[in-house]
Design a protein around this motif. Sequence first.
Motif, PDB file in Angstrom:
ATOM      1  N   LYS A 180       0.841  -1.194   0.000  1.00 10.95           N
ATOM      2  CA  LYS A 180       0.000   0.000   0.000  1.00 10.95           C
ATOM      3  C   LYS A 180       0.877   1.245   0.000  1.00 10.95           C
ATOM      4  CE  LYS A 180      -3.632  -2.316   2.681  1.00 10.95           C
ATOM      5  NZ  LYS A 180      -4.459  -2.262   3.902  1.00 10.95           N
ATOM      6  N   GLY A 181       0.231   2.401  -0.041  1.00 11.17           N
ATOM      7  CA  GLY A 181       0.955   3.656   0.017  1.00 11.17           C
ATOM      8  C   GLY A 181       1.611   3.864   1.373  1.00 11.17           C
ATOM      9  N   TRP A 182       2.679   4.670   1.401  1.00 15.83           N
ATOM     10  CA  TRP A 182       3.510   4.855   2.585  1.00 15.83           C
ATOM     11  C   TRP A 182       2.699   5.228   3.826  1.00 15.83           C
ATOM     12  CZ3 TRP A 182       8.395   3.581   1.151  1.00 15.83           C
ATOM     13  CH2 TRP A 182       9.400   3.683   2.112  1.00 15.83           C
ATOM     14  N   THR A 209      -2.135  -4.809  -4.556  1.00 14.76           N
ATOM     15  CA  THR A 209      -2.088  -3.394  -4.221  1.00 14.76           C
ATOM     16  C   THR A 209      -3.439  -2.754  -4.551  1.00 14.76           C
ATOM     17  OG1 THR A 209      -0.771  -1.367  -4.508  1.00 14.76           O
ATOM     18  CG2 THR A 209      -1.136  -2.706  -6.480  1.00 14.76           C
ATOM     19  N   ASN A 210      -3.463  -1.438  -4.738  1.00 21.09           N
ATOM     20  CA  ASN A 210      -4.733  -0.741  -4.967  1.00 21.09           C
ATOM     21  C   ASN A 210      -4.589   0.259  -6.099  1.00 21.09           C
ATOM     22  OD1 ASN A 210      -3.743   1.829  -3.707  1.00 21.09           O
ATOM     23  ND2 ASN A 210      -3.669   0.514  -1.894  1.00 21.09           N
ATOM     24  N   HIS A 211      -5.718   0.761  -6.570  1.00 23.06           N
ATOM     25  CA  HIS A 211      -5.732   1.668  -7.717  1.00 23.06           C
ATOM     26  C   HIS A 211      -5.021   2.988  -7.427  1.00 23.06           C
ATOM     27  CE1 HIS A 211      -8.161  -1.310  -9.401  1.00 23.06           C
ATOM     28  NE2 HIS A 211      -9.278  -0.651  -9.685  1.00 23.06           N
ATOM     29  N   ALA A 212      -4.997   3.424  -6.168  1.00 18.81           N
ATOM     30  CA  ALA A 212      -4.279   4.652  -5.845  1.00 18.81           C
ATOM     31  C   ALA A 212      -2.793   4.499  -6.155  1.00 18.81           C
ATOM     32  CB  ALA A 212      -4.477   5.012  -4.370  1.00 18.81           C
ATOM     33  N   MET A 213      -2.242   3.327  -5.864  1.00 21.50           N
ATOM     34  CA  MET A 213      -0.836   3.068  -6.180  1.00 21.50           C
ATOM     35  C   MET A 213      -0.611   3.063  -7.690  1.00 21.50           C
ATOM     36  SD  MET A 213       0.985   2.704  -3.380  1.00 21.50           S
ATOM     37  CE  MET A 213       2.317   1.526  -3.613  1.00 21.50           C
ATOM     38  N   VAL A 227       7.181   3.131  -7.273  1.00 18.86           N
ATOM     39  CA  VAL A 227       6.321   2.774  -6.143  1.00 18.86           C
ATOM     40  C   VAL A 227       5.966   1.298  -6.160  1.00 18.86           C
ATOM     41  CG1 VAL A 227       5.350   5.095  -6.002  1.00 18.86           C
ATOM     42  CG2 VAL A 227       4.162   3.352  -7.345  1.00 18.86           C
ATOM     43  N   LEU A 228       6.131   0.647  -7.301  1.00 19.82           N
ATOM     44  CA  LEU A 228       5.846  -0.780  -7.419  1.00 19.82           C
ATOM     45  C   LEU A 228       7.115  -1.517  -7.823  1.00 19.82           C
ATOM     46  CD1 LEU A 228       2.486  -0.561  -9.414  1.00 19.82           C
ATOM     47  CD2 LEU A 228       2.724  -1.111  -6.981  1.00 19.82           C
ATOM     48  N   PRO A 229       7.281  -2.766  -7.388  1.00 16.77           N
ATOM     49  CA  PRO A 229       8.427  -3.550  -7.860  1.00 16.77           C
ATOM     50  C   PRO A 229       8.258  -3.873  -9.342  1.00 16.77           C
ATOM     51  CG  PRO A 229       6.920  -4.937  -6.615  1.00 16.77           C
ATOM     52  CD  PRO A 229       6.416  -3.531  -6.471  1.00 16.77           C
ATOM     53  N   ASP A 230       9.335  -4.280  -9.997  1.00 11.60           N
ATOM     54  CA  ASP A 230       9.243  -4.656 -11.407  1.00 11.60           C
ATOM     55  C   ASP A 230       8.234  -5.790 -11.571  1.00 11.60           C
ATOM     56  OD1 ASP A 230      11.142  -2.809 -12.114  1.00 11.60           O
ATOM     57  OD2 ASP A 230      12.811  -4.225 -12.013  1.00 11.60           O
TER      58      ASP A 230
END
Length: 635
Positions: free
Chosen positions: A83-85, A195-199, A210-213
Motif C-alpha cells: 500500500k501507500g507509505w 495493491t490498490n488503484h491509488a498506487m 512505487v511498485l516492484p518490477d
Amino acid sequence: MADRVEAALDAGSHLLVQAGTGTGKSLGYLVPVMLHAATAEERAVVSTATLALQRQVMTKDAPMAADAVEAVTGVRPSVALLKGWQNYLCRHRLAGGYPDDDADTLFSAGAATTPGRVGEADRGSVGEQIVRLREWAAETATGDRDDLIPGVSDRAWAHVSVSRAECLGPSCPLHEECFPELARAAASQADVVVTNHAMLGIAAAGNVGVLPDYRVLVVDEAHELAGRVRSQGTVSLSAAAVMRVAAAARRGASVVVTELEEAGQRLQLALADLPDGRLADGLPPAGREALVVLDGAARRVLADVRGASRASRDGGTDAGGAALARTAVADLIDTIERMTSDSVRERRDVAWVERPRAGAEPPRLTLAPIDVAAAIADSLLNDRAVVLTSATLALGGGFEPMARALGLTVASDRWDGVDVGTPFDYARQGILYAPTHLPRPGRGICEAVLDELLALTEASGGGMLGLFSSRRAAAEAAEVLRGATDLTVYAQGDDQLSTLVEAFAADEDACLVGTLSLWQGVDVPGRTCRLVIIDRIPFPRPDDPVAQARSEAVAAAGGNGFMSVSATHAALLLAQGAGRLIRRPDDRGVVAVLDPRLRTARYGSFLARSMPALWPTGDRDTVLGALGRLARSGS
C-alpha cells in the motif's frame, strides 16, 4: 474466464473481462496468474479498488488459488500486500522523531473534499486513540492501518504516519524496523503483489518506483481505474494551504516565512475576484502574477529549509521537522509549476475555481488532467500482459468505450474483450421499469416522481434502495416516505454510511436513500433489497469542468463528446446502480428508473444495453402487481 486469462498471459496481450456478480472472478484471474508466476517466473501485480476486495483477495481467494497451484506444480506462489507509505505506522514518528503536525495532505483535491473514514472518527479523543496506537505498535507485525480493528480517526493516524517524501530513509534510527520498507522488501521478493488503484495512479503519474518490477498486471474493478488515476493527478491550491505550508516550515525548520504568507494573501485576493467555475483559458493575468510571486517566495523558503535540513541530520525531532517542512514546500512549488504551465491552454489540464462548503471556505484553484488514457497506456499497459476485469465493462453492449478510457486503444499491444456471463437469469429474476408518463427531469425532483416513488415503495412494502442524483432529492424522498408510510426510512447523512447499510440489511421492510456513495459497493442480497429506484439518468453535472473539457477534447478529435463522456459516465453508473438488485440466484425484484429518457431518447438504448438484462416494461400496473406479489410472498 481462467482459460481466456491464461491465453492473454501466454500471448503477452491485453484482455478486458466482464464478469458478472457471482462468477468468482477473483479465482478466475488468480489461478492462471499464479500458475504463470510459478512456471514463467514473471511477477504479477493485482490491483483492487476497495479495501474489502483487497482483504478478500489476501485472506480468502489468494490462499485458495495458491493451494491449487501448489497441488499441481509443486511450487507455492508467494503473495505480498503493498500500500501507500501513509497506510503504515511510522515507528520513529510514534517515538517522537517528528514534531506534532495536524496538517492533512495539502495539495490533493481528493483529500480536500473527502471526509474521514466512516465509523472511525468518534472513537474517543485523539489522545486516547494515540495511546491505543502505541499499544498496537508493540504487537503488530505489519503496521498496516487496516489491520487495526477498531480503527482510528484520520487525525489520530496523521500523528503516527508520514509520506514517502517525509521519511528520513536510511538516516532514520529505526530504519531497520520501518513497516513500509519491510512491506516493499517483501513485495520485491513476491510472485504476486496485491495493491490498490491509488498506487497505480501514482505509477501512472510517472513514479514507477512505487511498485516492484512486474510483467503481468491484473486490474480488478477496472471501471474505476481511470477515475483513480485522474484523482491522483488532480491538485488544488488556496491561501489556506499556503498558510499551512508556511506554518510547517516555521515550526519544522525555524525559518522566516513572512514573504510566503504575504504571497498567500495576494493569491487569495486574486482568486476572490474570480467567479466559481471553469477557467477555460487558465488564470487571468492577476492570478498568474500572484502565482509567480508565490513561486519565488516558496523557492526562497525551500532554500532556507534545505539549509536547516543539512544542519540536522541526527535523525531526531529536528531532522523530522525539517523533512516535513521540505516536503510541504516542495509540493507547493510542484503545484505552482503545473498551474503556471501552458497545460490548460494546450488542453492537457482543466482548471476551475470553487468555494468549498457553499462559500464558507476561501476560494480554491483546482487543476485536473483531461485525458488519462495515454498515461495509463505508457506507464501501466505497454510491454506487459494486462487483464482488466469488472462486472461492468461492456457499455452499450460493447467494450470500445471502456477500452478508450483505459488506454487500450492507444497502447502498443493488441487487446480483446470477453463477457464470461453471469450465474443469474436476470430476465426471470428482475424487472426493469422505465415509465414514459413522467415528465423529463428538471431542477430538483418533481412531485410526479415523488408520487411514483411512493406508489412503488408502498406496493413493495419497503425493501427499497433509493439512488438519487443529489442529496436534496434524497432528503425530499425520505421526507415523503416518512410522512406517508409507517416504513423505517434511513437517509444518507443521518448516521455513518456503514451503520445505515447494516441497519437496512437487518430489516427486510426498511428503506435506504442516498446519493453516489450507495451506487457502488452496497451488497445486500435477499428480500431486503427487492426494489431499486433511480430518480434520473446520472449524467455529469452540466457545469462539471472535467466533463466539459473531456467532451470538448473528443469533439475536437472528430468524435461525439456527449456519447463518449456524458453517456458513458451515465451508463457505468446505471449498470452499477441496477447491479445492487440481483446479488444471488434466488433474488427477485424491480429496478425502476424514473426518467422517461431511458425509453424515449436516442441514447436510451445505449444506456439500457449497459444495464443487467432485466425484463423491460413501461407498464405501471404490471410492476405494481409484481411488487405486491413479492411483498406478500414474504409475509
